[in-house]
Write a protein that holds these residues in place. Structure first.
Motif, PDB file in Angstrom:
ATOM      1  N   ASP A 195      -9.686   7.807   4.748  1.00 40.80           N
ATOM      2  CA  ASP A 195      -9.634   8.027   6.192  1.00 40.80           C
ATOM      3  C   ASP A 195      -9.831   6.682   6.878  1.00 40.80           C
ATOM      4  OD1 ASP A 195      -9.400   9.329   8.579  1.00 40.80           O
ATOM      5  OD2 ASP A 195     -11.502   9.953   8.664  1.00 40.80           O
ATOM      6  N   ILE A 196      -9.011   5.713   6.453  1.00 36.83           N
ATOM      7  CA  ILE A 196      -9.199   4.335   6.888  1.00 36.83           C
ATOM      8  C   ILE A 196      -8.536   4.131   8.241  1.00 36.83           C
ATOM      9  CG2 ILE A 196      -8.767   1.917   6.338  1.00 36.83           C
ATOM     10  CD1 ILE A 196      -8.764   2.697   3.391  1.00 36.83           C
ATOM     11  N   LYS A 197      -9.338   3.814   9.254  1.00 37.74           N
ATOM     12  CA  LYS A 197      -8.830   3.609  10.612  1.00 37.74           C
ATOM     13  C   LYS A 197      -8.497   2.140  10.880  1.00 37.74           C
ATOM     14  CE  LYS A 197      -9.412   7.885  12.117  1.00 37.74           C
ATOM     15  NZ  LYS A 197     -10.010   8.523  10.937  1.00 37.74           N
ATOM     16  N   ASP A 198      -8.909   1.248   9.973  1.00 36.60           N
ATOM     17  CA  ASP A 198      -8.602  -0.171  10.132  1.00 36.60           C
ATOM     18  C   ASP A 198      -7.157  -0.424   9.694  1.00 36.60           C
ATOM     19  OD1 ASP A 198     -11.442  -1.076  10.723  1.00 36.60           O
ATOM     20  OD2 ASP A 198     -11.673  -0.086   8.782  1.00 36.60           O
ATOM     21  N   THR A 199      -6.516  -1.409  10.296  1.00 41.30           N
ATOM     22  CA  THR A 199      -5.102  -1.652  10.034  1.00 41.30           C
ATOM     23  C   THR A 199      -4.890  -2.847   9.115  1.00 41.30           C
ATOM     24  OG1 THR A 199      -4.883  -3.009  12.037  1.00 41.30           O
ATOM     25  CG2 THR A 199      -4.417  -0.655  12.232  1.00 41.30           C
ATOM     26  N   VAL A 200      -3.760  -2.828   8.412  1.00 42.68           N
ATOM     27  CA  VAL A 200      -3.404  -3.893   7.480  1.00 42.68           C
ATOM     28  C   VAL A 200      -2.047  -4.458   7.875  1.00 42.68           C
ATOM     29  CG1 VAL A 200      -2.363  -2.233   5.882  1.00 42.68           C
ATOM     30  CG2 VAL A 200      -3.048  -4.483   5.036  1.00 42.68           C
ATOM     31  N   SER A 201      -1.886  -5.759   7.728  1.00 43.89           N
ATOM     32  CA  SER A 201      -0.601  -6.416   7.968  1.00 43.89           C
ATOM     33  C   SER A 201      -0.058  -6.941   6.647  1.00 43.89           C
ATOM     34  CB  SER A 201      -0.757  -7.555   8.977  1.00 43.89           C
ATOM     35  OG  SER A 201      -1.100  -7.043  10.256  1.00 43.89           O
ATOM     36  N   VAL A 202       1.259  -6.903   6.505  1.00 41.61           N
ATOM     37  CA  VAL A 202       1.911  -7.252   5.243  1.00 41.61           C
ATOM     38  C   VAL A 202       3.024  -8.252   5.499  1.00 41.61           C
ATOM     39  CG1 VAL A 202       3.298  -6.375   3.323  1.00 41.61           C
ATOM     40  CG2 VAL A 202       1.376  -5.023   4.181  1.00 41.61           C
ATOM     41  N   THR A 203       3.098  -9.273   4.648  1.00 49.63           N
ATOM     42  CA  THR A 203       4.214 -10.216   4.621  1.00 49.63           C
ATOM     43  C   THR A 203       4.771 -10.212   3.211  1.00 49.63           C
ATOM     44  OG1 THR A 203       3.174 -11.614   6.306  1.00 49.63           O
ATOM     45  CG2 THR A 203       4.922 -12.592   4.996  1.00 49.63           C
ATOM     46  N   ALA A 204       6.079  -9.988   3.064  1.00 51.86           N
ATOM     47  CA  ALA A 204       6.620  -9.819   1.719  1.00 51.86           C
ATOM     48  C   ALA A 204       8.088 -10.204   1.656  1.00 51.86           C
ATOM     49  CB  ALA A 204       6.436  -8.368   1.260  1.00 51.86           C
ATOM     50  N   GLY A 205       8.561 -10.400   0.429  1.00 49.33           N
ATOM     51  CA  GLY A 205       9.972 -10.586   0.147  1.00 49.33           C
ATOM     52  C   GLY A 205      10.515  -9.342  -0.532  1.00 49.33           C
TER      53      GLY A 205
ATOM     54  N   HIS B 211       2.016 -10.228   0.399  1.00 46.54           N
ATOM     55  CA  HIS B 211       0.580 -10.360   0.644  1.00 46.54           C
ATOM     56  C   HIS B 211       0.146  -9.372   1.724  1.00 46.54           C
ATOM     57  CE1 HIS B 211       1.037 -14.140  -1.552  1.00 46.54           C
ATOM     58  NE2 HIS B 211       2.045 -14.417  -0.741  1.00 46.54           N
ATOM     59  N   LEU B 212      -1.115  -8.957   1.627  1.00 47.14           N
ATOM     60  CA  LEU B 212      -1.684  -8.050   2.618  1.00 47.14           C
ATOM     61  C   LEU B 212      -2.939  -8.677   3.214  1.00 47.14           C
ATOM     62  CD1 LEU B 212      -4.457  -6.547   1.330  1.00 47.14           C
ATOM     63  CD2 LEU B 212      -2.721  -5.491  -0.088  1.00 47.14           C
ATOM     64  N   GLU B 213      -3.298  -8.209   4.418  1.00 46.11           N
ATOM     65  CA  GLU B 213      -4.492  -8.749   5.074  1.00 46.11           C
ATOM     66  C   GLU B 213      -5.114  -7.706   6.001  1.00 46.11           C
ATOM     67  OE1 GLU B 213      -5.877 -12.468   7.983  1.00 46.11           O
ATOM     68  OE2 GLU B 213      -3.847 -12.407   7.110  1.00 46.11           O
ATOM     69  N   PHE B 214      -6.409  -7.439   5.771  1.00 40.77           N
ATOM     70  CA  PHE B 214      -7.236  -6.641   6.674  1.00 40.77           C
ATOM     71  C   PHE B 214      -8.199  -7.590   7.388  1.00 40.77           C
ATOM     72  CE2 PHE B 214      -6.191  -3.351   3.582  1.00 40.77           C
ATOM     73  CZ  PHE B 214      -6.114  -2.188   4.332  1.00 40.77           C
ATOM     74  N   LYS B 215      -8.289  -7.507   8.700  1.00 37.58           N
ATOM     75  CA  LYS B 215      -9.361  -8.231   9.380  1.00 37.58           C
ATOM     76  C   LYS B 215     -10.692  -7.564   9.087  1.00 37.58           C
ATOM     77  CE  LYS B 215      -6.555 -10.079  13.143  1.00 37.58           C
ATOM     78  NZ  LYS B 215      -6.333 -10.107  14.614  1.00 37.58           N
ATOM     79  N   GLU B 216     -10.700  -6.225   9.115  1.00 38.50           N
ATOM     80  CA  GLU B 216     -11.857  -5.429   8.738  1.00 38.50           C
ATOM     81  C   GLU B 216     -11.378  -4.226   7.947  1.00 38.50           C
ATOM     82  OE1 GLU B 216     -14.453  -4.266  11.847  1.00 38.50           O
ATOM     83  OE2 GLU B 216     -14.818  -6.293  12.563  1.00 38.50           O
ATOM     84  N   LEU B 217     -12.215  -3.753   7.025  1.00 37.99           N
ATOM     85  CA  LEU B 217     -11.889  -2.569   6.242  1.00 37.99           C
ATOM     86  C   LEU B 217     -13.170  -1.779   6.023  1.00 37.99           C
ATOM     87  CD1 LEU B 217     -10.112  -0.781   4.508  1.00 37.99           C
ATOM     88  CD2 LEU B 217     -10.429  -2.394   2.607  1.00 37.99           C
TER      89      LEU B 217
END
Length: 469
Positions: A276-286, A299-305
């Motif tokens: 039930d994760i309300k924090d968001t993730v951003s992805v950069t990929a090929g 690659h993925l990145e959460f500011k907070e999780l």
């Protein structure tokens, strides 16, 4: 003076004649374009359903504007609705009515709505392929019978069967044309521009809604499809703030290949069924691989999780996607004043996921939410889920170094824990001190609040157990 006026009148007359002629030709071109379009759409058997358009305005240079294009499927549901758009054609093709794949060169659509589905081969399910295939199969079977053998030579065809064989072959070729199979030998070069459009797409068990789509597509079926695609917020199987796709799809090979750069902004993991994760993730990929089966590395990145009982920050890692399975590796982040290393996987269709992690140098006071506990902790934990966030289970073990609880020093604290549905429970907790071993099983955190029950001291010499709290 009279001569000058004469020239002026002639010039004005010519200008009026050219103007009238131009607008007359434009009117003819518009009527011709609308006539050709309506006739083509009424007889076509390639596209599922029906296609209509309310008006077309054209000029003699091949520029065409249209309004209210509506494409309905066989059930009357919209596949495409374009309030207004523009395209550019080869004028000579319109004049001679010789429409081909090269007739339309540029297409621009404003505020269009697309509702499409893809089959398992990642092909658009908008064509009447089965009907044409059945015609081809029947024609081939009939021809084999007339020939007397599937391998019979042309010279061996009985004279009375030759007209029937020719008719069968013509029917098969017409069906191939309807199926668009002849496009293999025809080149389609077209630029498509989308302005603030909405795209809904379905693929297997997945459904996506893309809003504020702005895109530029350069299509050359003999070479490649160049994509520059940006969206606003999107929803459906996956929810996020936007995505961008840029790169090429190689169409020169028998099976098209991806060569794309993908960015996903602020995706909500809960929409994918990941806890039930309300924090968001951003992805950069090929994106590489063949058209039906993309392979994504990035690659993925959460500011907070935030997972119940666990708060991470600055989470980064690598990801690999193939055949609906996402794998996460080299994931690092900060937790409870220390660091964490993790890896895991997530299946896009079943929504099952597994995460394994190790925490290092964690501050016990932050982890237990009790400032009276002072120590550093090593944490080994796992998360398992079979698709239902409420049944997702986090469990593992921990062990600390030297520290203190209140004013009581200890050599180490170790134990096991489990966390399910916002209830964090501990068992087999052992606190080693110079005075003896302290044990408890009555230790939990419910909705973020620490609860400590009975605690016992086991004397090192006598082995006697004494209740201390």
């Amino acid at each position: 003076m009279r001569i000058k006026k004469k020239y002026i009148y002639i010039a004005l007359g010519l200008w009026a004649l050219v103007t009238v002629t131009y607008f007359t030709l434009c009117k003819i071109a518009s009527n011709q374009a609308l006539l050709i379009f309506n006739k083509a759409m009424s007889t076509q058997k390639v596209l599922k359903g029906s296609v209509t358009i309310s008006s077309i305005d054209a000029d003699i240079w091949g520029r065409v504007a249209f309004k209210n294009l509506v494409w309905l499927d066989t059930d009357g549901q919209p596949i495409v609705h374009v309030p207004q758009g523009r395209f550019k054609v080869q004028p000579w093709d319109i004049i001679t009515r010789s429409i081909s794949t090269a007739t339309i060169r540029e297409l621009e659509l404003d505020n269009a709505l697309f509702a499409v589905r893809f089959n398992r081969k990642m092909q658009l399910d908008i064509f009447e392929q089965e009907q044409a295939k059945r015609v081809i199969d029947r024609a081939e079977q009939k021809e084999a019978v007339l020939l007397g053998s599937e391998t019979a030579a042309e010279a061996e065809i009985p004279a009375q069967n030759r007209p029937k064989v020719q008719e069968s072959r013509q029917r098969r070729e017409r069906a191939r044309h309807e199926l668009n199979l002849d496009l293999e030998n025809k080149r389609l070069k077209l630029q498509v521009i989308l302005n603030k459009c909405t795209l809904t797409a379905g693929y297997r068990n997945r459904y996506f809604v893309l809003n504020d789509v702005n895109a530029k597509l350069d299509i050359d079926t003999k070479k490649k499809l160049a994509i520059d695609f940006v969206t606003g917020k999107f929803g459906g199987t996956m929810v996020g703030d936007g995505l961008a796709i840029k790169g090429d799809i190689d169409l020169a090979q028998q099976i098209p290949h991806y060569d794309l750069h993908l960015e996903l902004y602020n995706v909500l993991p809960a929409s994918l069924g990941i806890a039930d994760i309300k924090d968001t993730v951003s992805v950069t990929a090929g994106v590489t691989g063949e058209l039906p089966s993309p392979v994504i590395d990035g690659h993925l990145e959460f500011k907070e999780l935030n997972i119940p009982g666990l708060h991470f920050s600055k989470v980064r890692g690598d990801l690999h996607y193939e055949d609906a399975l996402l794998k996460f590796t080299n994931v690092t982040g900060n937790i409870f004043g220390g660091t964490v290393e993790a890896f895991g996987d997530y299946h896009l269709d079943t929504r099952y996921y597994n995460i394994d992690a190790l925490g290092h140098e964690l501050l016990g006071s932050i982890a237990a939410r009790n400032g009276k506990i002072k120590c550093k902790v090593e944490l080994d934990f796992k998360i398992r889920s079979q698709g239902d966030p409420k049944t997702a289970l986090t469990y593992g073990s921990f062990k600390s170094g030297k520290g203190s609880y209140y004013i009581i020093p200890f050599e180490s604290i170790s134990g096991e824990f489990s966390n399910q549905n916002k209830r964090l429970e501990f068992k087999n907790v052992v606190i080693e001190t110079k005075m003896g071993v302290i044990k408890t099983n009555a230790f939990d955190i419910v909705d973020g609040k620490l609860h400590i029950g009975e605690i016992y001291l086991e004397e090192p010499d006598s082995g006697k157990t004494i209740k201390i709290i």
